[in-house]
Write an enzyme that holds these catalytic residues in place. Structure first.
Site, PDB file in Angstrom:
ATOM      1  N   LYS A 184       0.846  -1.202   0.000  1.00 16.70           N
ATOM      2  CA  LYS A 184       0.000   0.000   0.000  1.00 16.70           C
ATOM      3  C   LYS A 184       0.879   1.249   0.000  1.00 16.70           C
ATOM      4  CE  LYS A 184      -1.797   2.584   3.128  1.00 16.70           C
ATOM      5  NZ  LYS A 184      -1.662   3.911   2.456  1.00 16.70           N
ATOM      6  N   GLU A 258      10.501   0.596  10.040  1.00 15.06           N
ATOM      7  CA  GLU A 258      11.454   1.688   9.783  1.00 15.06           C
ATOM      8  C   GLU A 258      10.709   2.966  10.136  1.00 15.06           C
ATOM      9  OE1 GLU A 258      14.487   1.285   8.798  1.00 15.06           O
ATOM     10  OE2 GLU A 258      14.598  -0.522   7.569  1.00 15.06           O
ATOM     11  N   CYS A 292      13.640  10.506   6.802  1.00 11.43           N
ATOM     12  CA  CYS A 292      13.625   9.974   8.172  1.00 11.43           C
ATOM     13  C   CYS A 292      15.016  10.075   8.804  1.00 11.43           C
ATOM     14  CB  CYS A 292      13.157   8.546   8.158  1.00 11.43           C
ATOM     15  SG  CYS A 292      13.957   7.596   6.873  1.00 11.43           S
ATOM     16  N   GLU A 389      10.620  15.054  15.701  1.00  8.28           N
ATOM     17  CA  GLU A 389      10.876  15.032  14.266  1.00  8.28           C
ATOM     18  C   GLU A 389       9.971  16.060  13.576  1.00  8.28           C
ATOM     19  OE1 GLU A 389       9.543  11.563  12.083  1.00  8.28           O
ATOM     20  OE2 GLU A 389      11.478  11.486  11.077  1.00  8.28           O
TER      21      GLU A 389
END
Ligand code: NAD
Length: 478
Positions: A184, A258, A292, A389
């Site tokens: 997906k 991840e 990331c 983040e």
């Protein structure tokens, strides 16, 4: 300011044949959804609607998982490893043949500069398939026993920042190891995954080996919670990763995650400052900071602080922000309105908490989602912009005096995906690499990727590795 202006150099869109609407790719064919739901994908640079895409519901996901199971049992699971290699080579070659089209499509749907999609994303996609084509018939030499077997059907969910590259990181090793997949893509960037479905058809891949279901979080949830899945591979936010880990803990499913990061990019006083500045820019402004492993926390040794920040500010005034399809563009569009709101909110909080905000003079386009390259100085470790983040073009700058202090500050984060070290001293690099709790430590470079090199995190950045020999383990019953 730049010494001279650049004339516009837009890449032509005509190479991309955008369809008005796209179905789901199940069992080798594009099909409609059971309940007829659709959503639109837009260009983040202009807000223009690019296409209508199907939203897969639980029934569609079930159909895709069954197709993957049948393909696993009837074709893919039993063909020779050499045959699997052949298909992966074919896919890699087709990606190369269609590279320009895929790069334009990626930049349209994601907002990233064509310079990056053309020179980084798509070449790495092809490299990933070539690399894993090489492994498919050599798995017995990978160190996982004489005859390692696949897991079965993999359910894979990916984010929007490197849409096609994340697809390659998921699908290439899964297929090389003999698994079939249902993938997906993210809801804001489904188009290159659908182009990849066409590539699977062109490569004559047996039906059902790769299935692509489009949709948002609910589609992802239906996929990872489906009982017919043997392995879940997820790249995305730590928050969703935790939900997936919980769901998998109640089942037989193997899983790899991840997740997010807050990497330290550490500059010592003996570093080559000009190179370090390029590395800082590449570390946080590459892909608008939607990375990331972005070097979002700059740690500078106090003795060179003024020199580094002065050079960095000068360099930022030369960055060109604008049309992602222009070959001169360095900084493209923010991927979505929601992501832009998050970047604005955290940046405002940074200012409210006392850090000093700076951006180069830079005109933002009137339409679309844009945020200027931004640096915060005077940041303290307790500030939210030093801990959370931001996933945007925003750099938080901190200082240190000794290597031990640099290590302590770098590791003072719930994440542990990557880090960078800039110094002339090899011994310091090796010492730092051993101390830093990060899956990847770059030395005198940043954001370098290679399919042969394992990638993954510590702590809340997730578990499992992708790429290299280590990445195969995630798709083998070992
Ligand atoms: P996200 O977690 O919101 O979404 C990622 C994917 O998960 C999307 O496809 C989304 O539709 C799907 N999803 C959402 N809710 C779900 C659920 N409950 N169950 C199953 N699937 C669900 O993340 P995002 O905002 O799209 O992506 C940015 C994040 O991804 C950042 O935190 C970034 O650090 C991380 N990321 C990590 C890596 C890595 O390799 N570690 C790489 C790229 C991005």
């Amino acid at each position: 300011m730049p010494k001279f202006e650049y004339a516009p150099a837009p890449e032509s869109r005509s190479i991309v044949d955008l369809k008005e609407s796209y179905g789901l790719f199940i069992d080798g064919k594009f099909t409609d959804t059971a309940d007829g739901r659709t959503f639109k994908t837009i260009s983040p640079a202009t807000e223009e609607v690019l296409a209508e895409v199907t939203e897969a519901g639980p029934q569609d996901v079930d159909r895709a998982v069954r197709a993957a199971r049948t393909a696993y049992e009837n074709s893919w699971g039993s063909i020779s490893p050499g045959q699997r290699s052949k298909y992966l080579f074919r896919i890699a070659r087709l990606v190369q043949e269609r590279a320009r089209e895929l790069a334009v499509l990626e930049s349209l749907d994601n907002g990233k500069p064509i310079r990056e999609s053309r020179d980084v994303d798509i070449p790495l996609v092809a490299a990933h398939f070539f690399y894993h084509a090489g492994w498919a018939d050599k798995l017995e030499y990978a160190g996982y026993g004489p005859d390692p077997s696949p897991l079965g059907v993999a359910g894979q969910v990916i984010p929007w920042n490197f849409p096609m590259l994340m697809l390659a990181w998921k699908i290439a090793p899964a297929l090389a190891c003999g698994n079939t997949v249902v993938l997906k893509p993210a809801e804001t960037t489904p188009l290159t995954a659908l182009a990849f479905a066409e590539i699977c058809q062109q490569a004559d891949l047996p039906p059902g080996v790769v299935n692509i279901v489009t949709g948002a979080g609910e589609t992802g949830r239906a996929l990872v919670e489906h009982p017919g899945i043997d392995k879940v591979a997820f790249t995305g936010s730590t928050e969703v990763g935790k939900q997936i880990a919980k769901a998998c803990a109640r089942s037989h499913k193997k899983n790899t995650l991840e997740l997010g990061g807050k990497a330290a990019n550490i500059v010592f006083e003996d570093a080559a400052i000009d190179q370090a500045v390029e590395g800082i820019v590449n570390g946080i402004f590459f892909n608008q900071g939607h990375v990331c492993c972005a070097g979002s926390r700059l740690l500078v040794q106090e003795s060179v602080y003024d020199e580094v920040i002065g050079a960095l500010k000068r360099r930022l005034t030369t960055l060109r922000l604008g049309d992602p399809l222009d070959k001169n563009t360095d900084v493209g569009a923010i991927n979505s309105a929601a992501q832009l709101a998050k970047i604005r909110e955290l940046s405002d909080i940074g200012e409210a908490e006392g850090a000093e905000r700076w951006s180069p003079p830079c005109e933002l386009p009137a339409h679309g989602f844009w945020f200027p390259p931004t640096i915060f100085t005077g940041v303290s470790q307790a500030n939210r912009i030093a801990r959370e983040e931001i996933f945007g073009p925003v750099l938080s700058v901190l200082t240190f005096r000794t290597p031990a202090e640099a290590v302590e500050k770098a590791n003072n984060t719930p994440y542990g995906l990557s880090a960078g070290v800039w110094t002339e001293k090899g011994s310091l690099i090796l010492w730092m690499a051993a101390q830093l709790k990060a899956g990847v430590v770059w030395a005198n470079t940043f954001n370098r990727f290679d399919p042969a090199s394992p990638y993954g995190g510590y702590k809340e950045s997730g578990y499992g590795r992708e790429g290299g020999r280590h990445g195969l383990e995630a798709y083998l019953d070992v």
